[in-house]
Design a protein around this motif. Structure first.
Motif, PDB file in Angstrom:
ATOM      1  N   ALA A  70       0.840  -1.194   0.000  1.00 55.57           N
ATOM      2  CA  ALA A  70       0.000   0.000   0.000  1.00 55.57           C
ATOM      3  C   ALA A  70       0.880   1.252   0.000  1.00 55.57           C
ATOM      4  O   ALA A  70       1.832   1.371   0.760  1.00 55.57           O
ATOM      5  CB  ALA A  70      -0.923   0.001   1.221  1.00 55.57           C
ATOM      6  N   GLY A  71       0.566   2.178  -0.909  1.00 57.74           N
ATOM      7  CA  GLY A  71       1.312   3.423  -0.996  1.00 57.74           C
ATOM      8  C   GLY A  71       2.525   3.375  -1.902  1.00 57.74           C
ATOM      9  O   GLY A  71       3.182   4.407  -2.101  1.00 57.74           O
ATOM     10  N   MET A  72       2.859   2.220  -2.471  1.00 53.29           N
ATOM     11  CA  MET A  72       4.010   2.094  -3.361  1.00 53.29           C
ATOM     12  C   MET A  72       3.562   2.192  -4.815  1.00 53.29           C
ATOM     13  O   MET A  72       2.478   1.737  -5.176  1.00 53.29           O
ATOM     14  CB  MET A  72       4.723   0.747  -3.133  1.00 53.29           C
ATOM     15  CG  MET A  72       5.389   0.618  -1.785  1.00 53.29           C
ATOM     16  SD  MET A  72       6.203  -0.997  -1.580  1.00 53.29           S
ATOM     17  CE  MET A  72       7.458  -0.915  -2.867  1.00 53.29           C
ATOM     18  N   LYS A  73       4.420   2.759  -5.656  1.00 54.11           N
ATOM     19  CA  LYS A  73       4.136   2.841  -7.085  1.00 54.11           C
ATOM     20  C   LYS A  73       4.383   1.489  -7.747  1.00 54.11           C
ATOM     21  O   LYS A  73       5.079   0.637  -7.187  1.00 54.11           O
ATOM     22  CB  LYS A  73       4.998   3.923  -7.724  1.00 54.11           C
ATOM     23  CG  LYS A  73       4.700   5.328  -7.199  1.00 54.11           C
ATOM     24  CD  LYS A  73       5.544   6.356  -7.924  1.00 54.11           C
ATOM     25  CE  LYS A  73       5.213   7.774  -7.436  1.00 54.11           C
ATOM     26  NZ  LYS A  73       6.035   8.809  -8.122  1.00 54.11           N
ATOM     27  N   ASP A  74       3.851   1.341  -8.957  1.00 52.60           N
ATOM     28  CA  ASP A  74       3.943   0.057  -9.645  1.00 52.60           C
ATOM     29  C   ASP A  74       5.390  -0.323  -9.931  1.00 52.60           C
ATOM     30  O   ASP A  74       5.784  -1.491  -9.772  1.00 52.60           O
ATOM     31  CB  ASP A  74       3.147   0.097 -10.952  1.00 52.60           C
ATOM     32  CG  ASP A  74       1.645   0.216 -10.705  1.00 52.60           C
ATOM     33  OD1 ASP A  74       1.219  -0.082  -9.577  1.00 52.60           O
ATOM     34  OD2 ASP A  74       0.926   0.607 -11.639  1.00 52.60           O
ATOM     35  N   ASP A  75       6.220   0.650 -10.348  1.00 50.27           N
ATOM     36  CA  ASP A  75       7.607   0.318 -10.638  1.00 50.27           C
ATOM     37  C   ASP A  75       8.376  -0.056  -9.380  1.00 50.27           C
ATOM     38  O   ASP A  75       9.266  -0.913  -9.403  1.00 50.27           O
ATOM     39  CB  ASP A  75       8.290   1.485 -11.362  1.00 50.27           C
ATOM     40  CG  ASP A  75       8.155   2.788 -10.570  1.00 50.27           C
ATOM     41  OD1 ASP A  75       7.362   2.815  -9.607  1.00 50.27           O
ATOM     42  OD2 ASP A  75       8.839   3.772 -10.929  1.00 50.27           O
ATOM     43  N   ALA A  78       7.410  -3.659  -8.624  1.00 50.81           N
ATOM     44  CA  ALA A  78       8.099  -4.586  -9.523  1.00 50.81           C
ATOM     45  C   ALA A  78       9.562  -4.744  -9.134  1.00 50.81           C
ATOM     46  O   ALA A  78      10.104  -5.851  -9.153  1.00 50.81           O
ATOM     47  CB  ALA A  78       7.985  -4.088 -10.963  1.00 50.81           C
ATOM     48  N   ALA A  79      10.230  -3.645  -8.753  1.00 48.70           N
ATOM     49  CA  ALA A  79      11.631  -3.729  -8.327  1.00 48.70           C
ATOM     50  C   ALA A  79      11.760  -4.534  -7.043  1.00 48.70           C
ATOM     51  O   ALA A  79      12.705  -5.324  -6.879  1.00 48.70           O
ATOM     52  CB  ALA A  79      12.195  -2.326  -8.135  1.00 48.70           C
ATOM     53  N   TYR A  80      10.819  -4.362  -6.113  1.00 55.62           N
ATOM     54  CA  TYR A  80      10.858  -5.118  -4.858  1.00 55.62           C
ATOM     55  C   TYR A  80      10.686  -6.613  -5.110  1.00 55.62           C
ATOM     56  O   TYR A  80      11.403  -7.437  -4.534  1.00 55.62           O
ATOM     57  CB  TYR A  80       9.764  -4.614  -3.918  1.00 55.62           C
ATOM     58  CG  TYR A  80       9.747  -5.292  -2.573  1.00 55.62           C
ATOM     59  CD1 TYR A  80      10.449  -4.764  -1.504  1.00 55.62           C
ATOM     60  CD2 TYR A  80       9.025  -6.472  -2.372  1.00 55.62           C
ATOM     61  CE1 TYR A  80      10.434  -5.383  -0.264  1.00 55.62           C
ATOM     62  CE2 TYR A  80       9.009  -7.094  -1.148  1.00 55.62           C
ATOM     63  CZ  TYR A  80       9.723  -6.543  -0.093  1.00 55.62           C
ATOM     64  OH  TYR A  80       9.704  -7.172   1.124  1.00 55.62           O
ATOM     65  N   GLN A  81       9.749  -6.974  -5.987  1.00 56.91           N
ATOM     66  CA  GLN A  81       9.514  -8.380  -6.283  1.00 56.91           C
ATOM     67  C   GLN A  81      10.716  -9.004  -6.995  1.00 56.91           C
ATOM     68  O   GLN A  81      11.037 -10.172  -6.782  1.00 56.91           O
ATOM     69  CB  GLN A  81       8.249  -8.525  -7.127  1.00 56.91           C
ATOM     70  CG  GLN A  81       6.979  -8.159  -6.377  1.00 56.91           C
ATOM     71  CD  GLN A  81       5.751  -8.179  -7.255  1.00 56.91           C
ATOM     72  OE1 GLN A  81       5.853  -8.083  -8.476  1.00 56.91           O
ATOM     73  NE2 GLN A  81       4.579  -8.285  -6.647  1.00 56.91           N
ATOM     74  N   LYS A  82      11.395  -8.232  -7.846  1.00 55.65           N
ATOM     75  CA  LYS A  82      12.586  -8.745  -8.523  1.00 55.65           C
ATOM     76  C   LYS A  82      13.712  -8.993  -7.532  1.00 55.65           C
ATOM     77  O   LYS A  82      14.403 -10.012  -7.590  1.00 55.65           O
ATOM     78  CB  LYS A  82      13.030  -7.754  -9.601  1.00 55.65           C
ATOM     79  CG  LYS A  82      14.237  -8.215 -10.395  1.00 55.65           C
ATOM     80  CD  LYS A  82      14.599  -7.205 -11.464  1.00 55.65           C
ATOM     81  CE  LYS A  82      15.826  -7.679 -12.249  1.00 55.65           C
ATOM     82  NZ  LYS A  82      16.205  -6.695 -13.304  1.00 55.65           N
ATOM     83  N   ASP A  83      13.920  -8.061  -6.594  1.00 52.87           N
ATOM     84  CA  ASP A  83      14.959  -8.240  -5.579  1.00 52.87           C
ATOM     85  C   ASP A  83      14.630  -9.385  -4.633  1.00 52.87           C
ATOM     86  O   ASP A  83      15.529 -10.001  -4.056  1.00 52.87           O
ATOM     87  CB  ASP A  83      15.138  -6.957  -4.770  1.00 52.87           C
ATOM     88  CG  ASP A  83      15.723  -5.828  -5.610  1.00 52.87           C
ATOM     89  OD1 ASP A  83      16.318  -6.139  -6.660  1.00 52.87           O
ATOM     90  OD2 ASP A  83      15.567  -4.659  -5.218  1.00 52.87           O
ATOM     91  N   ALA A  84      13.339  -9.678  -4.475  1.00 53.56           N
ATOM     92  CA  ALA A  84      12.952 -10.763  -3.571  1.00 53.56           C
ATOM     93  C   ALA A  84      13.398 -12.117  -4.086  1.00 53.56           C
ATOM     94  O   ALA A  84      13.536 -13.071  -3.308  1.00 53.56           O
ATOM     95  CB  ALA A  84      11.435 -10.757  -3.358  1.00 53.56           C
ATOM     96  N   LEU A  85      13.647 -12.244  -5.406  1.00 50.88           N
ATOM     97  CA  LEU A  85      14.096 -13.520  -5.964  1.00 50.88           C
ATOM     98  C   LEU A  85      15.454 -13.926  -5.414  1.00 50.88           C
ATOM     99  O   LEU A  85      15.763 -15.112  -5.318  1.00 50.88           O
ATOM    100  CB  LEU A  85      14.149 -13.424  -7.493  1.00 50.88           C
ATOM    101  CG  LEU A  85      12.809 -13.174  -8.202  1.00 50.88           C
ATOM    102  CD1 LEU A  85      13.027 -13.008  -9.694  1.00 50.88           C
ATOM    103  CD2 LEU A  85      11.845 -14.325  -7.926  1.00 50.88           C
ATOM    104  N   THR A  86      16.283 -12.955  -5.062  1.00 52.90           N
ATOM    105  CA  THR A  86      17.617 -13.238  -4.498  1.00 52.90           C
ATOM    106  C   THR A  86      17.681 -12.912  -3.017  1.00 52.90           C
ATOM    107  O   THR A  86      18.774 -12.750  -2.467  1.00 52.90           O
ATOM    108  CB  THR A  86      18.689 -12.432  -5.250  1.00 52.90           C
ATOM    109  OG1 THR A  86      18.374 -11.028  -5.177  1.00 52.90           O
ATOM    110  CG2 THR A  86      18.755 -12.855  -6.708  1.00 52.90           C
TER     111      THR A  86
END
Length: 206
Positions: A70-75, A78-86
């Motif tokens: 909540a309160g985060m922009k779409d980009d 997406a960056a958070y989910q990409k970093d979560a992979l590692t």
């Protein structure tokens, strides 16, 4: 018990509000709720490891509207989910740290042209996309029965498994009566081919 008993007159009954069961342990942190807090709910982003204590009804209501992003922009999402992979740990491309300087063998032993790259993993470094060299065929003793089997198939002792199977299929098609207009004069030769192939198969040659 008799209604006029002196013991009956000594019984005292508390009001209804005093007879309600009291909550054991912490109380629900939902505003205006006095029930026991039996469940935990995360407080949200940037408060990892911290939890609210709610009762069952209020933790269910809280979870229905909970949104970690909540309160985060779409980009940013997406960056958070990409970093979560590692696991949000930094990563580097292969070869970015300058080779293997200072270690035994030196960086020249790890140049792309010195190793095979069958899966193309080192394409960014200029790796050669070539398969691994085929391991040498294990040498083994050739017995007389196996020698005769190779001769029946018309093959050398160094023939590979694929060559043996391909030769067997070719000879079966050649000597089968159906391929010779019903002529049964080649049945003996066909029988020898089948026996030779079965023997090589049983001994591990194919």
């Amino acid at each position: 018990m008799k209604l006029d008993s002196p013991i009956f007159d000594r019984i005292r009954v508390k009001p209804d509000r005093d007879r309600r069961p009291k909550a054991e342990g912490p109380v629900c942190e939902w505003a205006g709720c006095c029930n026991a807090s039996t469940h935990r709910a995360p407080k949200g982003r940037q408060q990892e490891g911290q939890f609210w204590r709610f009762c069952f009804d209020h933790v269910r209501e809280y979870n229905q509207s909970y949104n970690y992003f909540a309160g985060m922009k779409d980009d940013a999402v997406a960056a958070y989910q990409k970093d979560a992979l590692t696991g949000h740990r930094p990563t580097w491309k292969m070869g970015q740290n300058g080779g293997n300087k200072g270690r035994r063998g030196g960086p020249q032993d790890h140049q792309p042209e010195n190793f095979a790259d069958p899966f193309g993993m080192f394409g960014e470094m200029g790796g050669a996309h070539r398969p691994d060299p085929e391991p040498p065929r294990e040498s083994r003793m050739i017995r007389n029965a196996e020698r005769r089997a190779f001769e029946s198939l018309g093959l050398e002792f160094s023939a590979t498994t694929e060559e043996i199977k391909a030769r067997f299929k070719e000879l079966v098609k050649r000597f089968h009566p159906d391929a010779n207009g019903g002529d049964t004069s080649t049945e003996d030769r066909l029988r020898d081919v089948i026996q030779a192939y079965n023997h090589l198969k049983s001994t591990g040659f194919c």
